[in-house]
Design an enzyme around this catalytic site. Structure first.
Site, PDB file in Angstrom:
ATOM      1  N   LYS A   3     -90.482  24.954 -34.119  1.00 57.25           N
ATOM      2  CA  LYS A   3     -89.469  26.288 -34.131  1.00 57.25           C
ATOM      3  C   LYS A   3     -90.169  27.347 -32.951  1.00 57.25           C
ATOM      4  O   LYS A   3     -91.024  27.697 -32.968  1.00 57.25           O
ATOM      5  CB  LYS A   3     -89.443  26.901 -35.509  1.00 57.25           C
ATOM      6  CG  LYS A   3     -88.482  25.952 -36.285  1.00 57.25           C
ATOM      7  CD  LYS A   3     -87.996  27.007 -37.365  1.00 57.25           C
ATOM      8  CE  LYS A   3     -87.133  26.003 -38.563  1.00 57.25           C
ATOM      9  NZ  LYS A   3     -87.310  26.627 -39.588  1.00 57.25           N
ATOM     10  N   GLY A   4     -88.852  27.486 -31.892  1.00 57.11           N
ATOM     11  CA  GLY A   4     -89.329  28.778 -31.039  1.00 57.11           C
ATOM     12  C   GLY A   4     -90.109  27.883 -29.686  1.00 57.11           C
ATOM     13  O   GLY A   4     -90.343  28.836 -28.997  1.00 57.11           O
ATOM     14  N   LYS A  20     -92.505  31.950 -25.501  1.00 53.53           N
ATOM     15  CA  LYS A  20     -93.036  32.662 -26.506  1.00 53.53           C
ATOM     16  C   LYS A  20     -93.998  32.075 -27.030  1.00 53.53           C
ATOM     17  O   LYS A  20     -94.275  31.108 -27.259  1.00 53.53           O
ATOM     18  CB  LYS A  20     -91.947  32.552 -27.639  1.00 53.53           C
ATOM     19  CG  LYS A  20     -90.566  33.103 -27.211  1.00 53.53           C
ATOM     20  CD  LYS A  20     -89.332  32.920 -28.347  1.00 53.53           C
ATOM     21  CE  LYS A  20     -88.131  33.276 -27.637  1.00 53.53           C
ATOM     22  NZ  LYS A  20     -86.988  33.165 -28.947  1.00 53.53           N
ATOM     23  N   ARG A  65     -89.309  22.813 -24.940  1.00 50.21           N
ATOM     24  CA  ARG A  65     -89.157  21.388 -25.026  1.00 50.21           C
ATOM     25  C   ARG A  65     -90.568  20.720 -24.935  1.00 50.21           C
ATOM     26  O   ARG A  65     -90.734  19.701 -25.798  1.00 50.21           O
ATOM     27  CB  ARG A  65     -87.985  20.807 -24.153  1.00 50.21           C
ATOM     28  CG  ARG A  65     -87.478  19.561 -24.367  1.00 50.21           C
ATOM     29  CD  ARG A  65     -86.594  19.115 -23.634  1.00 50.21           C
ATOM     30  NE  ARG A  65     -85.492  19.994 -23.403  1.00 50.21           N
ATOM     31  CZ  ARG A  65     -84.568  20.440 -22.298  1.00 50.21           C
ATOM     32  NH1 ARG A  65     -84.475  19.296 -21.475  1.00 50.21           N
ATOM     33  NH2 ARG A  65     -83.358  21.169 -22.360  1.00 50.21           N
ATOM     34  N   GLU A  96     -85.391  37.319 -34.794  1.00 51.94           N
ATOM     35  CA  GLU A  96     -86.258  36.032 -34.454  1.00 51.94           C
ATOM     36  C   GLU A  96     -86.748  35.439 -36.013  1.00 51.94           C
ATOM     37  O   GLU A  96     -87.052  35.860 -36.908  1.00 51.94           O
ATOM     38  CB  GLU A  96     -87.611  36.393 -34.028  1.00 51.94           C
ATOM     39  CG  GLU A  96     -87.734  36.136 -32.324  1.00 51.94           C
ATOM     40  CD  GLU A  96     -87.841  34.638 -32.051  1.00 51.94           C
ATOM     41  OE1 GLU A  96     -87.757  33.684 -32.998  1.00 51.94           O
ATOM     42  OE2 GLU A  96     -87.503  34.177 -30.972  1.00 51.94           O
ATOM     43  N   ASP A  97     -86.283  34.181 -35.629  1.00 53.41           N
ATOM     44  CA  ASP A  97     -86.917  33.258 -37.081  1.00 53.41           C
ATOM     45  C   ASP A  97     -88.140  32.681 -36.772  1.00 53.41           C
ATOM     46  O   ASP A  97     -88.566  31.908 -37.625  1.00 53.41           O
ATOM     47  CB  ASP A  97     -85.784  32.101 -37.198  1.00 53.41           C
ATOM     48  CG  ASP A  97     -85.846  31.014 -36.351  1.00 53.41           C
ATOM     49  OD1 ASP A  97     -85.850  31.223 -35.136  1.00 53.41           O
ATOM     50  OD2 ASP A  97     -85.802  29.747 -36.575  1.00 53.41           O
ATOM     51  N   SER A 150     -83.491  33.332 -25.815  1.00 54.74           N
ATOM     52  CA  SER A 150     -84.039  32.026 -26.272  1.00 54.74           C
ATOM     53  C   SER A 150     -84.690  31.352 -25.438  1.00 54.74           C
ATOM     54  O   SER A 150     -84.416  31.213 -24.178  1.00 54.74           O
ATOM     55  CB  SER A 150     -82.530  31.225 -26.884  1.00 54.74           C
ATOM     56  OG  SER A 150     -82.799  30.114 -27.178  1.00 54.74           O
ATOM     57  N   ALA A 151     -85.613  30.362 -26.152  1.00 54.61           N
ATOM     58  CA  ALA A 151     -86.490  29.580 -25.309  1.00 54.61           C
ATOM     59  C   ALA A 151     -85.399  28.291 -24.753  1.00 54.61           C
ATOM     60  O   ALA A 151     -86.005  27.521 -23.986  1.00 54.61           O
ATOM     61  CB  ALA A 151     -87.568  28.566 -26.010  1.00 54.61           C
ATOM     62  N   SER A 152     -84.327  28.069 -25.303  1.00 57.39           N
ATOM     63  CA  SER A 152     -83.434  26.854 -25.042  1.00 57.39           C
ATOM     64  C   SER A 152     -82.537  26.821 -23.682  1.00 57.39           C
ATOM     65  O   SER A 152     -82.063  27.640 -23.435  1.00 57.39           O
ATOM     66  CB  SER A 152     -82.560  26.684 -26.220  1.00 57.39           C
ATOM     67  OG  SER A 152     -81.741  25.403 -26.070  1.00 57.39           O
ATOM     68  N   ASP A 190     -82.436  35.984 -30.781  1.00 59.24           N
ATOM     69  CA  ASP A 190     -82.816  34.463 -30.700  1.00 59.24           C
ATOM     70  C   ASP A 190     -81.668  33.631 -30.978  1.00 59.24           C
ATOM     71  O   ASP A 190     -80.898  33.800 -31.933  1.00 59.24           O
ATOM     72  CB  ASP A 190     -83.987  34.108 -31.451  1.00 59.24           C
ATOM     73  CG  ASP A 190     -84.261  32.599 -31.526  1.00 59.24           C
ATOM     74  OD1 ASP A 190     -84.477  32.003 -30.522  1.00 59.24           O
ATOM     75  OD2 ASP A 190     -84.443  32.059 -32.513  1.00 59.24           O
ATOM     76  N   LEU A 191     -81.553  32.432 -30.575  1.00 56.90           N
ATOM     77  CA  LEU A 191     -80.408  31.530 -30.953  1.00 56.90           C
ATOM     78  C   LEU A 191     -80.468  30.473 -32.055  1.00 56.90           C
ATOM     79  O   LEU A 191     -79.992  30.671 -33.009  1.00 56.90           O
ATOM     80  CB  LEU A 191     -79.920  30.848 -29.567  1.00 56.90           C
ATOM     81  CG  LEU A 191     -78.737  30.070 -29.571  1.00 56.90           C
ATOM     82  CD1 LEU A 191     -77.417  30.649 -30.148  1.00 56.90           C
ATOM     83  CD2 LEU A 191     -78.539  29.053 -28.438  1.00 56.90           C
ATOM     84  N   ASP A 192     -81.521  29.536 -32.002  1.00 64.62           N
ATOM     85  CA  ASP A 192     -81.718  28.605 -32.774  1.00 64.62           C
ATOM     86  C   ASP A 192     -82.266  29.119 -34.079  1.00 64.62           C
ATOM     87  O   ASP A 192     -83.398  29.745 -33.920  1.00 64.62           O
ATOM     88  CB  ASP A 192     -82.690  27.405 -32.089  1.00 64.62           C
ATOM     89  CG  ASP A 192     -82.210  26.667 -30.740  1.00 64.62           C
ATOM     90  OD1 ASP A 192     -80.855  26.410 -30.938  1.00 64.62           O
ATOM     91  OD2 ASP A 192     -82.611  26.789 -30.116  1.00 64.62           O
ATOM     92  N   ASN A 246     -80.418  24.642 -23.246  1.00 65.52           N
ATOM     93  CA  ASN A 246     -79.205  24.104 -23.845  1.00 65.52           C
ATOM     94  C   ASN A 246     -78.288  25.190 -24.364  1.00 65.52           C
ATOM     95  O   ASN A 246     -77.429  25.137 -24.793  1.00 65.52           O
ATOM     96  CB  ASN A 246     -79.282  23.320 -24.831  1.00 65.52           C
ATOM     97  CG  ASN A 246     -79.875  21.978 -24.707  1.00 65.52           C
ATOM     98  OD1 ASN A 246     -79.167  21.228 -23.616  1.00 65.52           O
ATOM     99  ND2 ASN A 246     -80.713  21.358 -24.901  1.00 65.52           N
ATOM    100  N   THR A 273     -79.645  24.769 -35.362  1.00 65.83           N
ATOM    101  CA  THR A 273     -79.970  23.617 -34.735  1.00 65.83           C
ATOM    102  C   THR A 273     -81.031  22.609 -34.856  1.00 65.83           C
ATOM    103  O   THR A 273     -81.399  21.633 -34.333  1.00 65.83           O
ATOM    104  CB  THR A 273     -79.860  23.830 -33.149  1.00 65.83           C
ATOM    105  OG1 THR A 273     -80.728  24.944 -33.057  1.00 65.83           O
ATOM    106  CG2 THR A 273     -78.475  24.058 -32.488  1.00 65.83           C
TER     107      THR A 273
HETATM  108  C1  BG6 Z   1     -85.956  26.912 -29.204  1.00 65.00           C
HETATM  109  C2  BG6 Z   1     -85.910  26.069 -30.402  1.00 65.00           C
HETATM  110  O1  BG6 Z   1     -84.991  27.794 -29.384  1.00 65.00           O
HETATM  111  O2  BG6 Z   1     -85.572  26.095 -28.097  1.00 65.00           O
HETATM  112  C3  BG6 Z   1     -87.111  24.991 -30.288  1.00 65.00           C
HETATM  113  O3  BG6 Z   1     -86.361  26.767 -31.478  1.00 65.00           O
HETATM  114  C4  BG6 Z   1     -86.658  24.146 -28.859  1.00 65.00           C
HETATM  115  O4  BG6 Z   1     -87.046  24.064 -31.241  1.00 65.00           O
HETATM  116  C5  BG6 Z   1     -86.572  25.136 -27.855  1.00 65.00           C
HETATM  117  O5  BG6 Z   1     -87.813  23.171 -28.573  1.00 65.00           O
HETATM  118  C6  BG6 Z   1     -86.229  24.572 -26.463  1.00 65.00           C
HETATM  119  O6  BG6 Z   1     -84.919  23.710 -26.574  1.00 65.00           O
HETATM  120  P1  BG6 Z   1     -84.190  22.982 -25.727  1.00 65.00           P
HETATM  121  O7  BG6 Z   1     -82.855  22.952 -25.940  1.00 65.00           O
HETATM  122  O8  BG6 Z   1     -84.508  23.703 -24.188  1.00 65.00           O
HETATM  123  O9  BG6 Z   1     -84.878  21.762 -25.741  1.00 65.00           O
HETATM  124 MG    MG Z   2     -85.252  30.187 -33.299  1.00 65.84          MG
END
Ligand code: BG6
Ligand code: MG
Length: 220
Positions: A45-46, A145, A49, A169-170, A114-116, A9-11, A118, A17
């Site tokens: 967390k996790g 997730k 958005r 994973e955190d 990662s869910a992000s 996982d990234l964040d 970004n 972040t």
């Molecule tokens: C997860 C974070 O990795 O990504 C969450 O733990 C975040 O807090 C999610 O909401 C989505 O991120 P992003 O960057 O797509 O808004």
């Molecule tokens: Mg995380």
């Protein structure tokens, strides 16, 4: 069991972040007249958005149309991007690069799960985009997730059977996602919170190939 791939996982695992997410969500919450504190931020967390925005709206008992939700999620992401655009390699969490290199040198594939959305920007800013054999992130999955989709996608991209993958994973939701994917999971954080993990360390600086091998032996 012999580990063929490690999925990170990234964040909260490789970069911290959460503080930037908090500042951006806090600014949005203030604009919407909703009280939002660091404890509430833990629940995000996790979480994706849109699901994060839903939690904040629920805290303030605010109802919005779909269009307005999209507008505010985009607004928050713009503020969040102002922070992550300034990230530097010194924001990598201690021991992360060392451990990733250690497993890579042992012939184990490495991926991001990662869910992000970004993820590419963050990896670029901290200078580790080229370290990974595969990147599965919020841009390619539709289910958040604890659904296992993001980890199963990473395994598929690595051409590795899920039963040979170990996830780092955190977030509680992420640990459940790893379990749902049929993967071993190492929790990053507190063992009191991450109860479903196969093993918990406080950070990747506490991880080593030896500990990974010990876990493999314990499991098989
Ligand atoms: C997860 C974070 O990795 O990504 C969450 O733990 C975040 O807090 C999610 O909401 C989505 O991120 P992003 O960057 O797509 O808004
Ligand atoms: Mg995380």
């Amino acid at each position: 069991m012999k580990t063929e791939a490690c999925i990170f996982d990234l964040d909260g695992v490789i970069v911290d972040t959460a503080k930037y997410h908090f500042r951006a969500w806090k600014r949005l919450a203030e604009q919407l007249g909703i009280e939002f504190n660091e404890r509430d931020n833990e629940r995000l967390k996790g979480v994706s958005r849109m699901a994060s925005l839903e939690i904040i709206l629920e805290l303030g008992r605010v109802q919005l149309s779909q269009g307005k939700k999209e507008y505010f999620a985009t607004l928050k992401n713009g503020w969040y991007n102002e922070y992550i655009n300034k990230m530097k390699p010194d924001e990598l969490l201690p021991g992360s690069i060392e451990f990733i290199n250690e497993v890579k040198n042992a012939g184990i594939h490495v991926a991001i799960g990662s869910a992000s959305k970004n993820t590419p920007l963050i990896l670029e800013r901290v200078g580790i985009h080229d370290m990974f054999d595969a990147i599965a992130d919020g841009n390619i999955v539709s289910k958040a997730k604890p659904d296992p989709e993001v980890f199963l996608k990473a395994a598929e991209m690595l051409n590795t059977d899920p039963s040979k993958c170990v996830v780092f994973e955190d977030a509680v939701a992420g640990i459940l996602a790893a379990r749902n994917a049929g993967m071993l999971c190492i929790g990053i954080g507190s063992s009191q919170v991450l109860k479903e993990a196969d093993m918990v360390v406080r950070g990747l600086n506490e991880m080593s190939l030896e500990k990974l091998k010990n876990l493999e032996e314990k499991i098989s």
